[in-house]
Design a protein around this motif. Structure first.
Motif, PDB file in Angstrom:
ATOM      1  N   ARG A 152      36.874  39.331 -26.480  1.00 59.92           N
ATOM      2  CA  ARG A 152      35.525  38.738 -26.433  1.00 59.92           C
ATOM      3  C   ARG A 152      34.450  39.823 -26.376  1.00 59.92           C
ATOM      4  NH1 ARG A 152      38.213  34.789 -23.472  1.00 59.92           N
ATOM      5  NH2 ARG A 152      37.794  35.751 -21.453  1.00 59.92           N
ATOM      6  N   SER A 155      34.131  41.312 -29.778  1.00 63.56           N
ATOM      7  CA  SER A 155      33.461  40.344 -30.645  1.00 63.56           C
ATOM      8  C   SER A 155      31.963  40.335 -30.376  1.00 63.56           C
ATOM      9  CB  SER A 155      34.054  38.959 -30.424  1.00 63.56           C
ATOM     10  OG  SER A 155      33.384  38.003 -31.191  1.00 63.56           O
ATOM     11  N   ALA A 156      31.584  40.388 -29.099  1.00 61.33           N
ATOM     12  CA  ALA A 156      30.167  40.405 -28.741  1.00 61.33           C
ATOM     13  C   ALA A 156      29.502  41.675 -29.246  1.00 61.33           C
ATOM     14  CB  ALA A 156      30.017  40.285 -27.226  1.00 61.33           C
ATOM     15  N   ALA A 158      30.478  43.464 -31.834  1.00 62.03           N
ATOM     16  CA  ALA A 158      30.414  43.342 -33.293  1.00 62.03           C
ATOM     17  C   ALA A 158      29.265  42.416 -33.702  1.00 62.03           C
ATOM     18  CB  ALA A 158      31.728  42.838 -33.839  1.00 62.03           C
ATOM     19  N   ASP A 159      29.087  41.320 -32.958  1.00 56.85           N
ATOM     20  CA  ASP A 159      27.985  40.390 -33.255  1.00 56.85           C
ATOM     21  C   ASP A 159      26.637  41.063 -33.054  1.00 56.85           C
ATOM     22  OD1 ASP A 159      29.800  38.427 -33.877  1.00 56.85           O
ATOM     23  OD2 ASP A 159      29.583  37.342 -31.979  1.00 56.85           O
ATOM     24  N   SER A 160      26.517  41.837 -31.976  1.00 54.90           N
ATOM     25  CA  SER A 160      25.231  42.495 -31.702  1.00 54.90           C
ATOM     26  C   SER A 160      24.958  43.562 -32.753  1.00 54.90           C
ATOM     27  CB  SER A 160      25.207  43.090 -30.301  1.00 54.90           C
ATOM     28  OG  SER A 160      26.094  44.176 -30.193  1.00 54.90           O
ATOM     29  N   LYS A 161      25.952  44.267 -33.217  1.00 51.15           N
ATOM     30  CA  LYS A 161      25.794  45.274 -34.272  1.00 51.15           C
ATOM     31  C   LYS A 161      25.378  44.593 -35.572  1.00 51.15           C
ATOM     32  CE  LYS A 161      27.469  48.987 -32.166  1.00 51.15           C
ATOM     33  NZ  LYS A 161      26.743  50.162 -31.898  1.00 51.15           N
ATOM     34  N   GLY A 162      25.960  43.401 -35.813  1.00 48.94           N
ATOM     35  CA  GLY A 162      25.639  42.668 -37.035  1.00 48.94           C
ATOM     36  C   GLY A 162      24.197  42.171 -37.029  1.00 48.94           C
ATOM     37  N   THR A 163      23.682  41.738 -35.886  1.00 48.20           N
ATOM     38  CA  THR A 163      22.298  41.265 -35.803  1.00 48.20           C
ATOM     39  C   THR A 163      21.326  42.423 -35.883  1.00 48.20           C
ATOM     40  OG1 THR A 163      22.415  41.233 -33.380  1.00 48.20           O
ATOM     41  CG2 THR A 163      22.825  39.147 -34.534  1.00 48.20           C
ATOM     42  N   GLU A 164      21.707  43.600 -35.360  1.00 48.96           N
ATOM     43  CA  GLU A 164      20.841  44.775 -35.423  1.00 48.96           C
ATOM     44  C   GLU A 164      20.686  45.260 -36.867  1.00 48.96           C
ATOM     45  OE1 GLU A 164      22.314  47.841 -32.846  1.00 48.96           O
ATOM     46  OE2 GLU A 164      22.006  46.626 -31.046  1.00 48.96           O
TER      47      GLU A 164
END
Length: 167
Positions: A152, A155-156, A158-164
């Motif tokens: 988790r 995943s979090a 990776a999600d934050s890197k994707g939004t940045e």
């Protein structure tokens, strides 16, 4: 040799075989149970994979002595039933102990667990141990938990890197 002696020797051999094959044996005093209660107890034990028998104490004593289990002899007084647990060490004790909570006529006396003599207190303690399947499930759950948490977190991240990078 007379027929009666042959029958007794066959019973002793049967008891001896069951004692050797069992992972756990629990002795219980059953005097005072009604037929209905005894039938319910036998059904519960059968469903749990435990064999429940009533033998003459003298025959059980002979079989136990042949196997070097002399310590169990002192518990074989009065009407005693024998529960043989072949799969799980705790099952016979657990079923009998749970039944005894609601039926005061049933008293756990002693037992044999993997060749060691257990008194009443040890048998009751054994009855509180969760079954092998439950212990394995708890172990696997405790192993899985940190891995799931780590996944988790990754995943979090990776999600934050994707939004940045999208901004």
């Amino acid at each position: 040799m007379n027929k009666n002696r042959e029958l007794k020797e066959a019973k002793v051999a049967e008891i001896k075989e069951k004692l050797e094959k069992s992972k756990a044996v629990v002795l219980a005093k059953y005097q005072g149970l009604t037929v209905e209660e005894d039938t319910t107890l036998r059904k519960n034990l059968r469903e749990a994979g435990v064999e429940y028998k009533v033998y003459k104490n003298t025959l059980v004593i002979l079989a136990a002595k042949e196997l070097g289990l002399d310590g169990i002899v002192e518990y074989l007084e009065g009407p005693i039933s024998v529960a043989f647990g072949y799969e799980d060490v705790t099952v016979a004790a657990k079923v009998l102990n749970d039944f005894a909570k609601d039926h005061k006529s049933l008293e756990l006396r002693a037992g044999i667990v993997e060749g060691e003599i257990f008194d009443e207190a040890k048998i009751k303690q054994l009855a509180t141990i969760p079954s092998k399947e439950i212990l394995i499930a708890k172990l696997l759950g405790s192993i899985k938990s940190p891995i799931s948490s780590f996944a988790r977190v990754l995943s979090a991240i990776a999600d934050s890197k994707g939004t940045e990078s999208a901004e």
